[in-house]
Write a protein that holds these residues in place. Structure first.
Motif, PDB file in Angstrom:
ATOM      1  N   HIS A  58       0.839  -1.205   0.000  1.00 56.19           N
ATOM      2  CA  HIS A  58       0.000   0.000   0.000  1.00 56.19           C
ATOM      3  C   HIS A  58       0.873   1.254   0.000  1.00 56.19           C
ATOM      4  N   HIS A  60       1.453   5.438  -1.866  1.00 59.20           N
ATOM      5  CA  HIS A  60       1.001   6.545  -2.718  1.00 59.20           C
ATOM      6  C   HIS A  60       2.238   7.248  -3.265  1.00 59.20           C
ATOM      7  N   HIS A 211      -9.432   1.691   0.852  1.00 56.02           N
ATOM      8  CA  HIS A 211      -9.171   2.381   2.109  1.00 56.02           C
ATOM      9  C   HIS A 211     -10.488   2.330   2.890  1.00 56.02           C
ATOM     10  N   HIS A 246      -5.884   0.653   6.440  1.00 57.98           N
ATOM     11  CA  HIS A 246      -6.237   1.396   7.666  1.00 57.98           C
ATOM     12  C   HIS A 246      -7.127   0.547   8.601  1.00 57.98           C
ATOM     13  N   LEU A 275      -1.246   0.716   8.476  1.00 55.74           N
ATOM     14  CA  LEU A 275      -0.346   1.750   7.952  1.00 55.74           C
ATOM     15  C   LEU A 275       0.143   2.580   9.137  1.00 55.74           C
ATOM     16  N   ASN A 313       2.561   3.407   3.188  1.00 58.55           N
ATOM     17  CA  ASN A 313       1.507   4.338   2.788  1.00 58.55           C
ATOM     18  C   ASN A 313       2.095   5.589   2.145  1.00 58.55           C
TER      19      ASN A 313
HETATM   20 ZN   LIG Z   1      -3.384   4.982   1.571  1.00 56.44          ZN
END
Ligand SMILES: [Zn+2]
Length: 440
Positions: A58, A60, A211, A246, A275, A313
């Motif tokens: 996971h 970004h 999420h 999460h 995360l 994350n």
């Molecule tokens: Zn995320």
């Protein structure tokens, strides 16, 4: 037999003698002591520990490394949403690519062999996150495997047009259907959001990664969707194909409320991805005393047989100000946050970064240190596997599909009596010359 790579004298299991690992055609061909074979290339691990390549389930990338663009002044969640919203509206392709590459390079150096990335798909930044990742998936194919999730960060129902953009993302090559069901205006829309995600996943025969339930509390139903998602997974025959990130509000439930949700999650074979960097930083913000840690209840989930993994994350933005894309560092943080300190607990954390994470992104069939599995390995600069989270050692060699991708040379900073490191040692004439020159 001729092999491509032979790793000599490596520790796979702390309680067993050192072994050699032979690799051919990108896969592990043999694991045994004293392998006699022709090898195109050899590594002498000299007793170092080896673990399966680390997996980030996971991340970004397109929002990473924005920390110096509009630096937060208060560090609150509201401010993070505001500044990130402004920065997202200004995304430019070359800049996204450059920041993403920086993070991917960090991950590769730290022994990560696979990443599931969650680029935002919304009316603010369009498909720039997906398009850049599809390009990077090709560019980095020899270094790590990238999965791309079409992630509707701004909601689906409350943001008309997003579902079409997600369809477009799947059409151009995104792998996984994402979701953000708590970011809707009411529970009915949260349900419609989840249903739309499942419908798209069935249409494309794609896995799902949402999420979910990102709150300290489960009182607002939009942040208590895990049970509904689990039942939907079972009804849609999607067991083993859904991961949730999460899921922090589960930590607010009383044990008797939690139990049936855990049972549903296990029955649905849903993976939970905690995360810790983000959840610790943002969780419990409004607590005036005894601030909550804000993590999903990892111990209870594992106790109930739910697959739990963890991930970085965000890397250095207003939501998560720190990060090096180092799974061992995040594992050490997580261990503290959930009080996982016994040797068994430390092994469990390492498992969450390797086998559990592989399962969470659906690559567990070819993963791990066993004959026939893909040769994705990290040789650590420490002698025991059990020391991985203690030493957070250098990744001496990283191997992806049987090819060496990273070599970290050991350097000794501390010169002490008897030190034989290349910089200070007395073993070669060159070194002697070097040190006398330095003394002159
Ligand atoms: Zn995320």
């Amino acid at each position: 037999m001729k092999v491509d790579l032979l790793i000599r004298r490596v520790c796979v299991d702390d309680d067993r003698p050192l072994v050699d690992i032979a690799i051919r055609d990108g896969r592990i061909a043999a694991i045994e002591a004293g392998i006699e074979v022709d090898a195109a290339q050899e590594i002498d691990a000299a007793g170092r520990a080896v673990i399966p390549g680390l997996v980030e389930p996971h991340m970004h990338l397109e929002k990473a490394l924005l920390h110096r663009r509009l630096p937060p002044t208060q560090g609150t969640l509201e401010e993070a949403i505001r500044v990130t919203g402004i920065l997202k509206s200004r995304q430019e392709r070359h800049d996204v690519l450059e920041r993403s590459r920086t993070v991917l390079d960090m991950a590769v150096r730290n022994g990560t062999v696979a990443i599931r990335a969650h680029p935002d798909v919304d009316l603010i930044q369009g498909l720039i996150g997906v398009e850049t990742l599809l390009e990077l998936r090709e560019e980095y194919r020899d270094l790590l495997d990238i999965q791309v999730v079409a992630f509707p960060q701004e909601g689906i129902i409350k943001s008309p047009g997003t579902i079409a953009l997600m369809e477009e993302a799947m059409g151009i090559g995104a792998d996984v259907v994402g979701g953000c069901p708590y970011n809707e205006l009411n529970w009915d829309d949260t349900v419609r959001h989840i249903d739309a995600v499942f419908e798209m996943a069935q249409k494309h025969d794609a896995d799902i990664d949402m999420h979910a339930d990102f709150s300290d509390e489960a009182t607002d139903q939009r942040f208590a969707a895990a049970g509904y998602i689990a039942q939907k997974t079972i009804d849609s025959r999607f067991q083993g194909r859904v991961s949730l990130g999460h899921v922090t509000s589960l930590g607010a439930l009383d044990p008797e409320e939690l139990k049936p949700v855990l049972q549903l999650l296990r029955e649905a074979e849903i993976s939970i991805v905690t995360l810790p960097a983000t959840d610790l930083y943002l969780g419990g913000r409004n607590d005036q005393k005894n601030p909550r840690r804000g993590l999903t209840p990892v111990r209870a989930l594992q106790g109930a047989g739910v697959n739990v993994a963890y991930s970085s994350n965000n890397i250095r933005n207003a939501f998560t100000p720190f990060g090096n894309a180092d799974m061992l560092l995040i594992g050490n943080l997580l261990a503290h946050a959930i009080s996982y300190g016994t040797p068994e607990h430390q092994a469990a954390i390492l498992g969450m970064a390797t086998g559990n994470a592989a399962r969470a992104i659906g690559i567990d069939g070819s993963y791990g240190i066993a004959v026939g599995r893909q040769a994705d390995l990290v040789i650590l600069d420490t002698a025991r596997v059990a020391d991985a989270l203690l030493d957070i050692p250098a990744r001496s060699w990283v191997i992806k599909r049987g090819k060496i991708t990273v070599v970290t040379r050991h350097t000794c900073d501390i010169h002490r009596h008897g030190c034989k490191c290349p910089a200070h040692g007395e073993s070669t004439a060159e070194n002697k010359q070097g040190s006398s020159a330095a003394n002159a």
